[in-house]
Design a protein around this motif. Sequence first.
Motif, short mmCIF file in Angstrom:
data_model
loop_
_atom_site.label_atom_id
_atom_site.label_comp_id
_atom_site.label_asym_id
_atom_site.label_seq_id
_atom_site.Cartn_x
_atom_site.Cartn_y
_atom_site.Cartn_z
N TYR A 63 -5.90 2.71 7.70
CA TYR A 63 -6.03 1.27 8.66
C TYR A 63 -5.51 1.74 9.82
O TYR A 63 -4.41 1.90 10.36
CB TYR A 63 -5.45 0.10 7.83
N SER A 64 -6.31 1.30 10.84
CA SER A 64 -5.92 1.24 12.60
C SER A 64 -4.56 0.30 12.88
O SER A 64 -4.21 0.59 13.35
CB SER A 64 -7.16 1.07 13.46
N ASP A 65 -4.45 -0.80 12.38
CA ASP A 65 -4.03 -2.25 12.45
C ASP A 65 -2.20 -1.92 11.81
O ASP A 65 -1.68 -2.54 11.73
CB ASP A 65 -4.49 -3.42 12.11
N ALA A 66 -2.21 -0.17 11.42
CA ALA A 66 -1.31 -0.94 10.24
C ALA A 66 0.65 -0.63 11.20
O ALA A 66 0.37 -0.30 12.18
CB ALA A 66 -0.68 0.86 9.13
N PRO A 67 1.29 -1.44 10.54
CA PRO A 67 1.84 -1.83 9.87
C PRO A 67 1.73 -3.30 9.66
O PRO A 67 2.12 -3.79 8.58
CB PRO A 67 3.06 -1.89 9.59
N GLY A 68 0.31 -3.54 10.40
CA GLY A 68 -0.03 -5.31 9.98
C GLY A 68 0.78 -6.06 11.26
O GLY A 68 1.38 -5.93 12.03
N ILE A 69 -0.08 -7.36 11.04
CA ILE A 69 0.16 -8.63 12.13
C ILE A 69 0.56 -9.93 11.23
O ILE A 69 -0.41 -10.17 10.55
CB ILE A 69 -0.78 -8.56 13.44
N LYS A 70 1.43 -10.73 11.85
CA LYS A 70 1.53 -12.10 11.64
C LYS A 70 1.13 -13.10 12.82
O LYS A 70 2.00 -12.99 13.76
CB LYS A 70 3.02 -12.25 11.13
N LYS A 71 -0.23 -13.60 12.57
CA LYS A 71 -0.42 -14.24 14.17
C LYS A 71 -0.84 -16.68 13.95
O LYS A 71 -1.16 -16.77 12.22
CB LYS A 71 -0.47 -13.92 15.20
N VAL A 72 -0.60 -17.02 14.92
CA VAL A 72 -0.89 -18.08 14.84
C VAL A 72 -2.34 -18.15 15.49
O VAL A 72 -2.45 -17.31 16.44
CB VAL A 72 -0.12 -18.92 15.53
N PHE A 73 -3.44 -18.70 15.12
CA PHE A 73 -4.56 -19.05 16.35
C PHE A 73 -4.76 -20.51 16.08
O PHE A 73 -5.42 -21.05 15.69
CB PHE A 73 -5.49 -17.88 15.56
N ILE A 74 -4.84 -20.28 17.51
CA ILE A 74 -5.27 -22.50 17.89
C ILE A 74 -6.65 -21.77 18.73
O ILE A 74 -6.46 -21.55 19.76
CB ILE A 74 -4.72 -22.73 18.38
N ASN A 75 -7.21 -22.54 18.69
CA ASN A 75 -9.23 -22.46 20.04
C ASN A 75 -9.12 -21.42 19.83
O ASN A 75 -9.53 -21.12 20.38
CB ASN A 75 -8.65 -23.15 20.41
N LEU B 256 0.89 -1.41 -0.07
CA LEU B 256 0.06 0.55 0.11
C LEU B 256 0.93 1.84 -0.01
O LEU B 256 2.20 1.27 0.31
CB LEU B 256 -0.96 -0.18 0.83
N GLU B 257 0.43 1.85 -0.53
CA GLU B 257 0.65 3.38 -0.48
C GLU B 257 0.71 4.03 1.05
O GLU B 257 -0.01 3.74 1.21
CB GLU B 257 0.04 4.68 -1.89
#
Length: 192
Positions: free
Chosen positions: A77-89, A69-70
Amino acid sequence: MILPIVAYGAAVLRKVGADITPDYPRLEQLIADMWETMYASNGVGLAAPQINKDIRLFVMDSAQIFEHLEEEEKKQYSDAPGIKKVFINAHIKELNGHEWAYNEGCLSIPNIREDISRPAEVVLEYMDEQFQQHKETFTGLSARIILHEYDHIDGKLFIDYLKPLKKKMLQGKLTDISKGKTKVDYKMIFIK
């Protein structure tokens, strides 16, 4: 290892996933394979049902979207720069904020993209890959991806949000996907 992605029409995509325990067989390898599969398929999220496992597990990386994105777009977006996650249950505790539309696609439903409205915020209880419990609020594109992947572990697909007429108009494409008549540049399996 890159795993094949289950195509639309497979029963596993309509099953509600089961919670798992830390002794789930080869969980660490499964998560690594899911990351590899997601990136190899140019996805930003991947849920276990999409690789033929009816469990409550998904991975997501919204940072990939922000990379393309520019600077002005990122500010939307309020969540910039983003996230990387694992979600279990994962289990949704609250949905908040106004609904907003975004053009979604799905690796299990290739070559179909539609505007889908979802709430702006989700409060989620989940465990990470070390089985540490979390309760966290997500917004923006991250919330959008989480809600899309969460639907997968609840047996839902993004096309379920379409109006009946729109879904009927897509029926031919959906039938082609379920019969393996759609070309993709990643590994896909067609099962019932």
